[in-house]
Design an enzyme around this catalytic site. Structure first.
Site, PDB file in Angstrom:
ATOM      1  N   HIS A   7      28.642 -22.130 -17.734  1.00 21.45           N
ATOM      2  CA  HIS A   7      27.711 -20.680 -18.074  1.00 21.45           C
ATOM      3  C   HIS A   7      26.900 -20.819 -16.847  1.00 21.45           C
ATOM      4  O   HIS A   7      25.909 -19.086 -16.795  1.00 21.45           O
ATOM      5  CB  HIS A   7      26.557 -21.637 -18.495  1.00 21.45           C
ATOM      6  CG  HIS A   7      26.442 -22.111 -20.133  1.00 21.45           C
ATOM      7  ND1 HIS A   7      26.930 -21.293 -20.249  1.00 21.45           N
ATOM      8  CD2 HIS A   7      26.196 -23.675 -20.233  1.00 21.45           C
ATOM      9  CE1 HIS A   7      26.894 -22.325 -22.101  1.00 21.45           C
ATOM     10  NE2 HIS A   7      26.605 -23.359 -21.551  1.00 21.45           N
ATOM     11  N   ASP A  15      33.982 -26.311 -23.983  1.00 21.35           N
ATOM     12  CA  ASP A  15      33.853 -26.610 -24.764  1.00 21.35           C
ATOM     13  C   ASP A  15      33.061 -26.388 -25.997  1.00 21.35           C
ATOM     14  O   ASP A  15      32.901 -24.924 -26.200  1.00 21.35           O
ATOM     15  CB  ASP A  15      32.710 -26.389 -23.092  1.00 21.35           C
ATOM     16  CG  ASP A  15      31.076 -26.701 -23.014  1.00 21.35           C
ATOM     17  OD1 ASP A  15      31.278 -27.544 -22.403  1.00 21.35           O
ATOM     18  OD2 ASP A  15      30.297 -26.230 -23.985  1.00 21.35           O
ATOM     19  N   HIS A  28      29.648 -24.738 -26.510  1.00 21.09           N
ATOM     20  CA  HIS A  28      29.622 -23.293 -25.998  1.00 21.09           C
ATOM     21  C   HIS A  28      29.904 -22.800 -25.638  1.00 21.09           C
ATOM     22  O   HIS A  28      31.356 -22.771 -24.459  1.00 21.09           O
ATOM     23  CB  HIS A  28      27.908 -23.784 -25.195  1.00 21.09           C
ATOM     24  CG  HIS A  28      27.246 -24.832 -25.669  1.00 21.09           C
ATOM     25  ND1 HIS A  28      27.665 -26.122 -24.851  1.00 21.09           N
ATOM     26  CD2 HIS A  28      26.009 -24.812 -26.366  1.00 21.09           C
ATOM     27  CE1 HIS A  28      26.414 -26.907 -26.164  1.00 21.09           C
ATOM     28  NE2 HIS A  28      26.107 -26.198 -26.595  1.00 21.09           N
ATOM     29  N   ASP A  64      31.613 -31.559 -25.745  1.00 21.39           N
ATOM     30  CA  ASP A  64      30.264 -32.039 -26.493  1.00 21.39           C
ATOM     31  C   ASP A  64      31.127 -30.767 -28.072  1.00 21.39           C
ATOM     32  O   ASP A  64      29.777 -30.759 -28.808  1.00 21.39           O
ATOM     33  CB  ASP A  64      29.642 -30.763 -26.005  1.00 21.39           C
ATOM     34  CG  ASP A  64      29.802 -29.920 -25.613  1.00 21.39           C
ATOM     35  OD1 ASP A  64      31.003 -29.347 -24.973  1.00 21.39           O
ATOM     36  OD2 ASP A  64      28.626 -29.508 -24.444  1.00 21.39           O
TER      37      ASP A  64
END
Ligand SMILES: [Zn+2]
Ligand SMILES: [Zn+2]
Ligand SMILES: [Zn+2]
Ligand SMILES: [Zn+2]
Lengths: 368, 368, 368, 368
Positions: D137, D174, D176, D263
């Site tokens: 991120h 991931d 996200h 995740d």
């Protein structure tokens, strides 16, 4: 019949000293002894044992700026206020707090003050304030050792003012020296400060020795009893019988405030003392009876240290039993464990020597 | 140059003593002092500090049934084996384990034995076995206090057999009495058992006093040094200088096994002692030197107790420094904290008395 | 005005499912999703938010043997009673408990029953029982999935008897199938059982599909709505508007019991659903209004699952808001996080299909 | 035969995101999903399962300032360096770190770089870097969501330079969106960035939709696949078969870097996806085979998210199996749990639509 008051607010357990207790040392995160769980478990045990129901709940309010400034400096107050919205603030050495920590510290100080108010108004017979963060290491200008605001000093100040009193006594039985109240009331005879602690140099200069007695008008009004590691119920009881209670009788306080650390317990990691539940119950009971004799029972205990997940709650339970004069029908598991320790049911010569020194100071106080 | 060996297996940290340490007492779950995190953090610190890389990794194997039966009874073995597939098994008082716990206990005992094998084969200069569960409270017929199999007793037995030895010494510096080896070798002069511990009645009958010396052929070959709470580096060093090392010199062991608890550390909740990292390093170093002098360095340390998340790893690090003769360039935070405790840098009269009694027994041993 | 009742006892958080959730699989201890902390944090948030003070505290009593036998078999009861004093007992697959667990399970069941009693007596308008262990997977003869006694089934049974009712409805919005009530009331039309859950085969045979409708006199009185993973507020609202409420209207229950799991929340590890606080508040509010319309507000919610330390408390807070018709002046952090998930604000075709099937069953019920 | 490399350093688990994940929201401390335990347990499982021994350990070095500035701005670097000695620093929204955190972040970035170096030098066949903090991120000027430095972007930059390459691909699985690499390489065709994630607006503006394709010279070289909640093994496999692998074939990367979040696993609290171990193993295996086909096996996976104590380690284990082409003889418990979820073994229409859009972009890339 009036009940013992009990100050508590859920937010006390939301105060966060972060994961790392001892910067600048490199310790794997997660080892901070000041974990909220411990005092929460004390509260849980009060609930589970049924004692909580027999106490009178007191809801705290935050201490006001004016109240806080009666003890702490404006510069320190402003520094805390400013840091309150940061992810972490520093109140002093070993006194780090997460965002919002100053808000909770104000509610902790306010909890001690509210307890005083309720005792003075006669709504409760005496009171225990289960607050976090603790306060007894905080001095005028700085926090230290998990402490931000000096809760017992603030309680004493408000007792003097609200009660129109001239003499208030602070007794500190936390295993660490009550350096905060000693410094704050150093020259002030209106607050007698007595600290019974383990000989341990918490700060760089050890100010917890018997030589530290106060100055000027305050000379003689600060009594340190720096006990050797390994002291147990009998030694503590002797200190109370021969030093603390005689000092109170000499001083004739109009109210008594106790910095009630539980870290002199026989399984506490941050102390080397050996108090069992019986010892804690006895101290609390003895002081309650002294308050009843000397000042119409006016007595407030404030939570200070206590660092063992298993035993600290049971030491606290015993304190509440002594304070409330309620004996629970419950086997306190740490009684049997505590009783199994050798050398703790006697006063050893090197302990007796410390006590003798303190007795002399009490005699001087009695003559003053 | 040969390195110090280091026995470790990830499964040691999967051994689970459940959440509730002290049945039948009612304690909120979560307070079990024997949490795997503590010894894992010791391992983590060895890794983080860089010391681990300087040791020689030893992979353990499980102890065989025959090996275990050299110390424990068949009935006890069978009971453990049967309970191994239950959600919880009971090895004895305070020795509860989750499913699969006996498998891990066998690997712990096997770890101690493998360490002996590697030292005997000359692959490593000496060794530390970071095993779980601990073992020193386990007796022939029963476990106790988190201990299932007596790892040091099994190591001693294998040393006798594999080395073709006649004399092996077990030194136990865990803060609690090494009752297991005392009982197991009670009548056996081929294993000298020395326990330096806190005077503390762990079991119903306190078998850790100086009166317990062994019986029959074993008479005189068990030495208890039950120190008072509050004993620190200087007292322990005196015990080693005046009792432990002289006893070793009198006995002339062919190998030395140490029950290396870290719970005499100055921040351990289950002890009231005050050893600092310096004290632990000194004990390990002193015993290493004695082993070098007396038995070609043959020395194995087995992990026993240790219960503080923050400090236990640093006490263990110091032991490894002393054992490996490697000094790290690292500030051990618990040195400064430990040094701040009063009364711990001297031998007090009641401590001296305990030491004097033990010295007498060593003299008798020397004459034997 | 009457308040919402709130059943709670500290011992609910002393119920211990041990450290290992999924034997016989090998998982490092410490990963059990059913940690007491989560529901404690729900309680803590109720306290911290101020909502707790606006509820009426109900003190639970244990369920009696007779009450429990109204749902469970004597053999199962005896097995639990016998295991209660072992270090670990097994109620069924994934339903392991530490010593004393059956005592707490009886207090949990009793909590649900007490809630029913207080609603029937008119002391509270409706009630939430924050109990542990949960119950909705427990069947006549066995526990499962952390559940020991079927709290909602026991509550329904007592409602029938104490209220002199002929029709009670159980709605289960836990993310897992309410297999327990389905099995227990399989042939019993006096309890309508509706389970809205994630399509997920919790047990070996998936009994949570729409085909499972009850049998004999109970045929048609069990409705399963096995929603696809990813279903959010809008899908759940549609299920309530088009299935649950119409079914209640058709059935005309005299009391409503809810198995209130929080594990359909958008951050729950054991579910793949996406309910936000708004969705939970809406379900609770909708059912409260139905109860007010259909059965003088008689409604009891019992805590079931919920497994996220951070978010579960906030989902529960929203349920309490909906149940009590109190809206707090507080930003629920999981509203913004929940709203950020795509595809959850609509009814997708494969979701609509499940709903359509359930609607058909409701129509049949309405005609019955 | 060459082994898979494995980058690890103990200090990765000493990185501390503090206790409070979501300021300014009021959440009881202790609920931060980014607890070090989770990734430590992944490491522990690698050790316990025996897989670790079959990998080649790579010791990381810190990334240099020059390396970091190849991706991040000087202003951001300086801000991190300055905050490194504070009790808490803020790298960006949701990216808070305790003292020393920047030092560890540099070692995490350096770990990714070292992995690249070892693959390029041919010492290992490919590599996994189990680093903390994560990085995907982090953008040029800021951290976010637990991420400080963009580890995969830094690895890609070093691959380009050290390998003398013109084309490197970053695949981010991931749950996200991999917003960091997208922003950093927005106009740069030398790094193809592909993010397969859950449709979820992590930041205020959702930049993870299919419309975000890069700009200028970089146009078409960023591919987003924002899948609906509830997507499982089959949907992910389809994305890899029809989007990711074809894109790689079209682009012909000379090295592949993977942002390997765990995740999207079926029990992760921060995602709503349903990947089972089989799905993770397949992704890793598929990408490994693509690397073998396209770029002599040059492949580095970097640890990103993963938030479930019980299941995340087992998802990671499966990734390592796929990467190393080693199949363990071990029952992965989360396979059976994952398989029990409905609707996850098919590609649903709304999932297919997302895939179709991405396929079109791959076709355009193939023509470019
Ligand atoms: Zn203290
Ligand atoms: Zn011990
Ligand atoms: Zn559930
Ligand atoms: Zn992620």
């Amino acid at each position: 019949m009036m009940k013992t008051g009990f100050v508590f607010d859920e937010s006390y357990f939301w105060y966060d000293s972060l994961n790392q207790a001892f910067p600048p040392f490199l310790i794997e995160p997660g080892g901070n002894p000041d974990r909220p769980d411990i005092k929460r478990r004390f509260y849980n045990l009060l609930s589970h044992s049924g004692l909580l129901k027999k106490l009178s709940h007191i809801e705290p309010r935050p201490a006001t700026e004016a109240e806080i400034l009666s003890v702490h400096s404006k510069a320190y107050y402003d520094s805390l206020a400013k840091q309150n919205s940061l992810p972490a603030g520093v109140g002093g050495e070993g006194a780090v707090f997460a965002e919002g920590g100053f808000d909770i510290a104000k509610l902790a100080a306010g909890g001690a003050i509210t307890a005083v108010e309720k005792v003075l108004s006669g709504e409760v017979s005496n009171a225990y304030a289960l607050v976090r963060p603790p306060g007894h290491h905080a001095e005028t200008d700085t926090g230290a050792g998990f402490c931000i605001l000096n809760n017992v000093a603030l309680a004493a100040k408000q007792a003097l003012q609200l009660g129109g009193f001239e003499r208030v006594a602070i007794i500190d039985w936390d295993v660490h020296h009550g350096n905060g109240a000693q410094q704050i009331f150093w020259q002030d005879p209106s607050v007698l400060t007595i600290s019974v602690h383990q000989h341990y140099s918490f700060l760089e200069v050890d100010t917890g020795t018997a030589e530290y007695k106060g100055e000027g008008a305050g000379e003689g009004y600060n009594i340190n009893v720096p006990l050797p590691p390994g002291s147990g119920d009998v030694t503590y009881a002797t200190v109370f019988d021969e030093v603390v209670i005689p000092a109170l009788e000499a001083y004739q306080p109009q109210m008594i405030i106790v910095a009630s650390g539980l870290d002199a317990g026989c399984y506490d990691p941050l102390g080397r003392m050996a108090l069992t539940p019986k010892g804690f119950r006895h101290m609390a009971s003895t002081v309650r009876q002294a308050a009843e004799r000397l000042c119409e029972g006016r007595l407030v205990l404030c939570q200070e240290g206590g660092y063992d997940l298993a035993s600290t709650p049971y030491m606290g339970l015993a304190v509440l039993e002594g304070l409330s004069a309620i004996t629970l029908d419950l086997v306190n598991p740490f009684q049997v464990f505590g009783d199994s320790l050798g050398y703790t049911q006697e006063v050893l010569p090197h302990q007796a020597k410390v006590i003798a020194t303190a007795i002399e100071q009490v005699r001087a106080l009695a003559k003053a």
